[in-house]
Scaffold this active site. Structure first.
Site, mmCIF file in Angstrom:
data_model
loop_
_atom_site.group_PDB
_atom_site.id
_atom_site.type_symbol
_atom_site.label_atom_id
_atom_site.label_comp_id
_atom_site.label_asym_id
_atom_site.label_seq_id
_atom_site.Cartn_x
_atom_site.Cartn_y
_atom_site.Cartn_z
ATOM 1 N N CYS A 42 43.522 44.859 41.673
ATOM 2 C CA CYS A 42 42.668 43.524 42.333
ATOM 3 C C CYS A 42 42.339 43.349 43.507
ATOM 4 O O CYS A 42 41.610 42.597 43.737
ATOM 5 C CB CYS A 42 42.446 42.540 40.773
ATOM 6 S SG CYS A 42 42.056 43.654 39.083
ATOM 7 N N CYS A 72 47.256 41.942 38.139
ATOM 8 C CA CYS A 72 46.580 43.194 38.290
ATOM 9 C C CYS A 72 46.726 43.224 40.322
ATOM 10 O O CYS A 72 46.350 42.497 40.843
ATOM 11 C CB CYS A 72 45.235 42.966 37.870
ATOM 12 S SG CYS A 72 44.334 44.148 38.853
#
Length: 299
Positions: free
Chosen positions: A45, A42
């Site tokens: 993230c 991700c």
């Protein structure tokens, strides 16, 4: 020592099913806990994580942070109904109280963390613990102070005053080598902090005094043989300080100042000020010596 100084603020705890209860449910009863759900693949993230760590670190211990890798902990993600990453939840008293999904600007994260901190109630107060630690150290109880400084670091790993307190406790306990080991691993940012400068000065003074400890009897005899031997009195003061006889060490320097105030460019007074800085302004022996010094200088 590595765990005390590893790169400043330590990484958030990685939470799994094994420690979710302890690190989130139970821990949030004492300190509001921010939980970041993330995944290695991700991109957002990876951008959000450092911002979260920065803002949580700036909370001064009022909020703590943990992380959950959803790839490795799908059961937790399912129970928390995490549908995408990054997702962030705030826990207080064992319950989720707020949250958001997706990347957010730092200003929004700060508002989120501030709100979470305000819900902490009787959570850990790092400032109060630091004050208590300083008081214990000033009262000559480095063991209690050490535990309190380490407690502050457990919730605020980036706290330089707490780490400096650990160094001073090691010094006060006679573990000069341990204190030096911590200092030698610090970067310039840590070493430049005023609190750490004071701790470093205390270590350097202890190292200098330690070299005089073995000369205690010799220096004492020299002073008794010739009370006007101010060089011997200076050595005697350092030797006394090295073995923890702080009040007696300062009395020797005060007597030197009384005999000849300006001896060797105020060597006795300057050494006395180093003792003051090392022991701290709240130390009872320092308070008493300061009064005597004022009387000598202004009488």
């Amino acid at each position: 020592m590595d765990q005390l100084i590893a790169g400043g603020a330590s990484a958030p705890v990685d939470v799994t099913m094994d420690n979710f209860m302890a690190e989130v449910i139970e821990a949030s009863a004492a300190t509001p806990t921010l939980v970041q759900f993330w995944a290695p693949w991700c991109g957002p993230c990876k951008q959000l994580g450092p911002i979260l760590e920065k803002v949580v670190g700036a909370s001064g211990g009022k909020v703590r942070m943990v992380k959950v890798n959803i790839d490795d902990n799908a059961q937790i993600a399912q129970q928390m109904r995490v549908q995408s990453v990054p997702t962030v939840y705030g826990f207080v008293d064992g319950k989720p109280v707020d949250g958001f999904a997706g990347a957010q600007p730092e200003s929004s994260i700060r508002q989120f963390v501030d709100k979470l901190a305000g819900m902490g109630g009787a959570g850990a107060d790092a400032a109060a613990m630091l004050e208590a630690a300083e008081a214990a150290l000033a009262e000559g109880d480095p063991e209690t102070a050490m535990m309190q400084f380490q407690q502050v670091m457990s919730i605020t790993p980036e706290s330089v005053p707490a780490l400096a307190g650990v160094v001073r406790c090691l010094t006060a306990s006679g573990d000069i080598a341990g204190a030096r080991e911590v200092i030698d691993q610090l970067n310039d940012e840590f070493l430049g902090d005023p609190a750490m400068k004071t701790a470093v000065a205390a270590v350097e003074l202890a190292e200098k005094a330690a070299s005089s400890a073995g000369e205690l009897d010799t220096a004492k005899a020299a002073v008794e043989a010739d009370p006007a031997n101010l060089a011997a009195r200076q050595d005697y003061a350092l030797a006394l300080f090295a073995v923890g006889q702080n009040a007696e060490a300062m009395d020797q320097l005060l007597e030197s100042i009384r005999i000849e105030r300006g001896w060797r460019d105020d060597a006795a007074r300057l050494q006395l000020l180093e003792f003051f800085a090392s022991l701290g302004a709240a130390n009872p022996d320092v308070i008493a010596a300061r009064r005597k010094l004022s009387t000598l200088l202004f009488s």
